[in-house]
Every structure is written in C-alpha cells, then in structure tokens.
Design a protein around this motif. Structure first.
Motif, PDB file in Angstrom:
ATOM      1  N   ARG A   1       5.260  21.810  -6.065  1.00 27.82           N
ATOM      2  CA  ARG A   1       6.734  22.603  -7.155  1.00 27.82           C
ATOM      3  C   ARG A   1       5.190  21.719  -8.248  1.00 27.82           C
ATOM      4  O   ARG A   1       5.423  21.720  -9.492  1.00 27.82           O
ATOM      5  N   ARG A   2       5.291  19.808  -7.479  1.00 27.80           N
ATOM      6  CA  ARG A   2       4.915  18.813  -8.067  1.00 27.80           C
ATOM      7  C   ARG A   2       3.529  19.193  -8.742  1.00 27.80           C
ATOM      8  O   ARG A   2       3.229  19.069 -10.132  1.00 27.80           O
ATOM      9  N   LEU A   3       2.315  19.476  -7.781  1.00 28.68           N
ATOM     10  CA  LEU A   3       1.303  20.229  -8.196  1.00 28.68           C
ATOM     11  C   LEU A   3       1.742  20.920  -9.010  1.00 28.68           C
ATOM     12  O   LEU A   3       0.526  21.137 -10.374  1.00 28.68           O
ATOM     13  N   GLY A   4       2.141  22.191  -9.304  1.00 29.03           N
ATOM     14  CA  GLY A   4       1.878  23.133  -9.383  1.00 29.03           C
ATOM     15  C   GLY A   4       2.324  22.518 -11.495  1.00 29.03           C
ATOM     16  O   GLY A   4       2.165  23.262 -12.527  1.00 29.03           O
ATOM     17  N   GLY A   5       2.929  21.634 -11.978  1.00 27.27           N
ATOM     18  CA  GLY A   5       3.269  21.121 -12.716  1.00 27.27           C
ATOM     19  C   GLY A   5       2.397  20.332 -13.773  1.00 27.27           C
ATOM     20  O   GLY A   5       2.156  20.174 -14.965  1.00 27.27           O
ATOM     21  N   ARG A   6       1.452  19.719 -13.131  1.00 21.58           N
ATOM     22  CA  ARG A   6       0.295  18.694 -12.830  1.00 21.58           C
ATOM     23  C   ARG A   6      -1.611  19.642 -12.648  1.00 21.58           C
ATOM     24  O   ARG A   6      -2.343  18.996 -14.015  1.00 21.58           O
ATOM     25  N   GLU A   7      -1.561  20.573 -12.532  1.00 19.52           N
ATOM     26  CA  GLU A   7      -2.808  20.985 -12.293  1.00 19.52           C
ATOM     27  C   GLU A   7      -2.445  22.410 -13.105  1.00 19.52           C
ATOM     28  O   GLU A   7      -1.648  23.006 -12.690  1.00 19.52           O
ATOM     29  N   ARG A   8      -4.038  23.120 -12.893  1.00 23.47           N
ATOM     30  CA  ARG A   8      -3.768  24.514 -14.005  1.00 23.47           C
ATOM     31  C   ARG A   8      -5.294  25.038 -13.026  1.00 23.47           C
ATOM     32  O   ARG A   8      -6.004  24.079 -12.644  1.00 23.47           O
ATOM     33  N   GLY A   9      -5.484  26.236 -13.518  1.00 24.69           N
ATOM     34  CA  GLY A   9      -6.304  27.257 -12.650  1.00 24.69           C
ATOM     35  C   GLY A   9      -6.776  27.151 -11.401  1.00 24.69           C
ATOM     36  O   GLY A   9      -5.667  26.640 -10.665  1.00 24.69           O
ATOM     37  N   SER A  10      -8.016  26.801 -11.403  1.00 30.73           N
ATOM     38  CA  SER A  10      -8.484  26.605  -9.942  1.00 30.73           C
ATOM     39  C   SER A  10      -8.174  25.589  -9.015  1.00 30.73           C
ATOM     40  O   SER A  10      -8.266  25.663  -7.913  1.00 30.73           O
ATOM     41  N   GLU A  11      -8.442  24.343  -9.979  1.00 27.69           N
ATOM     42  CA  GLU A  11      -7.998  22.791  -9.428  1.00 27.69           C
ATOM     43  C   GLU A  11      -6.728  23.456  -8.483  1.00 27.69           C
ATOM     44  O   GLU A  11      -6.604  22.228  -7.317  1.00 27.69           O
ATOM     45  N   LEU A  12      -5.462  23.984  -8.737  1.00 29.87           N
ATOM     46  CA  LEU A  12      -4.297  24.363  -7.950  1.00 29.87           C
ATOM     47  C   LEU A  12      -5.213  24.029  -6.566  1.00 29.87           C
ATOM     48  O   LEU A  12      -3.849  23.619  -5.625  1.00 29.87           O
ATOM     49  N   ASP A  13      -4.959  25.360  -6.646  1.00 31.25           N
ATOM     50  CA  ASP A  13      -5.172  25.993  -4.848  1.00 31.25           C
ATOM     51  C   ASP A  13      -6.252  24.814  -3.714  1.00 31.25           C
ATOM     52  O   ASP A  13      -6.011  24.535  -2.932  1.00 31.25           O
ATOM     53  N   ILE A  14      -7.346  24.049  -4.487  1.00 32.03           N
ATOM     54  CA  ILE A  14      -8.264  23.471  -4.005  1.00 32.03           C
ATOM     55  C   ILE A  14      -6.841  21.776  -4.114  1.00 32.03           C
ATOM     56  O   ILE A  14      -6.745  21.160  -2.624  1.00 32.03           O
ATOM     57  N   HIS A  15      -6.046  21.444  -5.110  1.00 34.00           N
ATOM     58  CA  HIS A  15      -5.026  20.456  -4.728  1.00 34.00           C
ATOM     59  C   HIS A  15      -3.989  20.856  -3.130  1.00 34.00           C
ATOM     60  O   HIS A  15      -3.779  19.565  -2.477  1.00 34.00           O
TER      61      HIS A  15
ATOM     62  N   LEU B   1       0.618  -1.371  -0.106  1.00 35.71           N
ATOM     63  CA  LEU B   1      -0.065   0.484   0.051  1.00 35.71           C
ATOM     64  C   LEU B   1       1.169   0.999   0.008  1.00 35.71           C
ATOM     65  O   LEU B   1       1.823   1.915   0.530  1.00 35.71           O
ATOM     66  N   ILE B   2       0.756   1.976  -1.441  1.00 38.01           N
ATOM     67  CA  ILE B   2       2.110   3.213  -0.786  1.00 38.01           C
ATOM     68  C   ILE B   2       0.547   4.728  -1.001  1.00 38.01           C
ATOM     69  O   ILE B   2      -0.200   4.517  -1.645  1.00 38.01           O
ATOM     70  N   GLY B   3       0.781   5.218   0.247  1.00 37.23           N
ATOM     71  CA  GLY B   3       0.176   6.081   0.127  1.00 37.23           C
ATOM     72  C   GLY B   3       1.188   7.213   0.491  1.00 37.23           C
ATOM     73  O   GLY B   3       1.726   7.746   0.570  1.00 37.23           O
ATOM     74  N   GLY B   4       0.438   8.421   0.507  1.00 40.38           N
ATOM     75  CA  GLY B   4       1.067   9.876   0.731  1.00 40.38           C
ATOM     76  C   GLY B   4       0.072  11.461   0.019  1.00 40.38           C
ATOM     77  O   GLY B   4      -0.994  11.073  -0.651  1.00 40.38           O
ATOM     78  N   ARG B   5       0.229  12.477   0.499  1.00 41.49           N
ATOM     79  CA  ARG B   5      -0.292  13.967  -0.097  1.00 41.49           C
ATOM     80  C   ARG B   5      -0.102  13.938  -1.318  1.00 41.49           C
ATOM     81  O   ARG B   5       0.676  12.929  -2.512  1.00 41.49           O
ATOM     82  N   SER B   6      -1.114  14.473  -2.455  1.00 44.29           N
ATOM     83  CA  SER B   6      -0.663  14.951  -3.362  1.00 44.29           C
ATOM     84  C   SER B   6       0.721  15.523  -3.725  1.00 44.29           C
ATOM     85  O   SER B   6       0.865  16.308  -2.976  1.00 44.29           O
ATOM     86  N   GLY B   7       0.991  15.235  -4.797  1.00 43.19           N
ATOM     87  CA  GLY B   7       1.925  15.444  -5.318  1.00 43.19           C
ATOM     88  C   GLY B   7       3.729  14.802  -4.453  1.00 43.19           C
ATOM     89  O   GLY B   7       4.819  15.163  -5.084  1.00 43.19           O
ATOM     90  N   VAL B   8       3.388  14.139  -3.564  1.00 42.86           N
ATOM     91  CA  VAL B   8       4.209  13.078  -3.664  1.00 42.86           C
ATOM     92  C   VAL B   8       4.814  12.499  -4.038  1.00 42.86           C
ATOM     93  O   VAL B   8       6.174  11.380  -4.369  1.00 42.86           O
ATOM     94  N   GLY B   9       4.695  11.202  -4.957  1.00 42.59           N
ATOM     95  CA  GLY B   9       4.678  11.256  -6.166  1.00 42.59           C
ATOM     96  C   GLY B   9       4.443   9.524  -5.817  1.00 42.59           C
ATOM     97  O   GLY B   9       5.045   8.420  -6.414  1.00 42.59           O
ATOM     98  N   LYS B  10       2.747   9.409  -5.720  1.00 44.55           N
ATOM     99  CA  LYS B  10       2.850   8.213  -5.340  1.00 44.55           C
ATOM    100  C   LYS B  10       2.670   6.955  -6.657  1.00 44.55           C
ATOM    101  O   LYS B  10       3.506   5.751  -7.118  1.00 44.55           O
ATOM    102  N   THR B  11       2.529   7.413  -7.864  1.00 44.41           N
ATOM    103  CA  THR B  11       2.038   7.018  -9.121  1.00 44.41           C
ATOM    104  C   THR B  11       2.944   6.334  -9.716  1.00 44.41           C
ATOM    105  O   THR B  11       3.497   5.166 -10.130  1.00 44.41           O
ATOM    106  N   THR B  12       4.256   7.204 -10.294  1.00 46.19           N
ATOM    107  CA  THR B  12       5.864   7.843 -10.396  1.00 46.19           C
ATOM    108  C   THR B  12       5.879   6.698  -9.625  1.00 46.19           C
ATOM    109  O   THR B  12       6.800   5.771 -10.361  1.00 46.19           O
ATOM    110  N   VAL B  13       6.238   6.747  -7.995  1.00 44.07           N
ATOM    111  CA  VAL B  13       6.713   5.748  -8.011  1.00 44.07           C
ATOM    112  C   VAL B  13       6.072   4.128  -7.629  1.00 44.07           C
ATOM    113  O   VAL B  13       7.344   3.573  -7.849  1.00 44.07           O
ATOM    114  N   ALA B  14       5.119   4.348  -8.043  1.00 45.02           N
ATOM    115  CA  ALA B  14       4.359   2.822  -8.064  1.00 45.02           C
ATOM    116  C   ALA B  14       5.024   2.401  -9.326  1.00 45.02           C
ATOM    117  O   ALA B  14       5.771   0.980  -9.380  1.00 45.02           O
TER     118      ALA B  14
END
Length: 177
Positions: free
Chosen positions: A119-133, A8-21
């Motif tokens: 930094r990681r989320l900024g490269g992935r999310e755009r617009g209003s979704e970034l602040d939410i994430h 089980l790989i958990g962690g906050r958004s932007g930590v790299g779960k999918t990439t690491v998995a």
C-alpha cells in the motif's frame, strides 16, 4: 568509552524509515537533544555505479564520512542514520565515523506486513518500478529478519501513527538529553 551514539534505522522499502526518522528528529528537537539525521539511501544514488565500486559501498562510506565530519565539527555526537540494511553494516558506519573510540550503535528494525508495504509503495512508485520495489522489499524483509544482529529492537509500523512508532524508536536509544 565513546561519546558518539548512532541510531541505525533499517527496514524494508515501504516500512517508513525516512518518515519515522524525521519524526524521531522532531521528538529529539522538542526534548532539546542535539543530533543530526542522514538519509543513507541517498548516499549512493549514482548511475552508473563507480567501476571500482559496483556495490556502491565505498561511495556510501565516503559520503557518510564527509557529512559526518561536518556535523562532528559542530560538536554533534548523536546521529540518526536510515538505510534499508543499516543494521547489517556496523563496520561501514564505524569506518565512516572514524571516531577515537567505536560509536555506540542502537539497531532498530522497522517492520511491516507485505500488505502494508504494498500500500505504501503503491502510493510512492509508479509504472514498472512498483513491481521491482515490491520484490526487493519482500526480499529485504526476509534478509533483515534472518540477519538482524542480536539486540536489534523490532518496531512494528502497521496501523500505527508515525509519532507512536517514533516514540518507540526513541525509547530504544535512551536519548533524553
């Protein structure tokens, strides 16, 4: 004793779960270790939420069970499962896998600073979704740190290569063959 093992790989958004998995899967393939990988964040991606399942827990469990049944039919006994709160949901995992004996769960919590996650989320999310994430990510980091079960292996991801993080994650499993 069970012969089913779940990482089980958990962690906050932007930590790299999918990439690491995905990289952990590469390492396992290179070592000839049979396994499968399920990205849990996609198992409940439905809008609106089912009226009788507002937290989407049941749909997640049903989808995980369906996917796992297909892999288990092929003889797969090792699962890499990623989801933000995966380490906090052992009952959901056990129910979905419905094995004769409870699976062995290995909990890994990937960690990152707020700056790295931003930094990681900024490269992935755009617009209003970034602040939410960003808000959700910070809240998830606090919750995961406070509620991680005993025995959870914490693996930092800041300023490290994906391969190095995946190697640490794989070490936590003991899966060598």
């Amino acid at each position: 004793m069970t012969d089913i093992e779940v990482l089980l790989i958990g962690g906050r958004s932007g930590v790299g779960k999918t990439t690491v998995a995905l990289e952990t899967s590469v390492l396992l393939r290179e070592a000839g270790v049979p396994h499968c990988l399920i990205e849990g964040d996609l198992l409940d991606h439905v809008h609106p939420a089912p009226p009788d399942d507002p937290s989407r827990t049941r749909i997640t469990r049903r989808n995980l069970a369906a996917l796992w049944a297909n892999y288990a039919e092929l003889g797969t006994r090792r699962l890499i499962y990623t989801n933000t709160v995966a380490i906090l949901e052992p009952d959901l995992i056990r129910q979905a896998l419905s094995a004769a004996a409870p699976p062995r769960l290995v909990n890994v919590l990937l960690t990152a600073t707020d700056a790295t996650a931003r930094r990681r989320l900024g490269g992935r999310e755009r617009g209003s979704e970034l602040d939410i994430h960003l808000r959700r990510s910070a809240a998830a980091a606090r919750r995961l740190e406070a509620e991680a079960p005993p025995g959870t292996v914490r693996v930092p991801t800041d300023r490290r290569t994906v391969r190095a993080v995946a190697e640490d994650v794989l070490t936590a499993t003991g899966w060598t063959r």
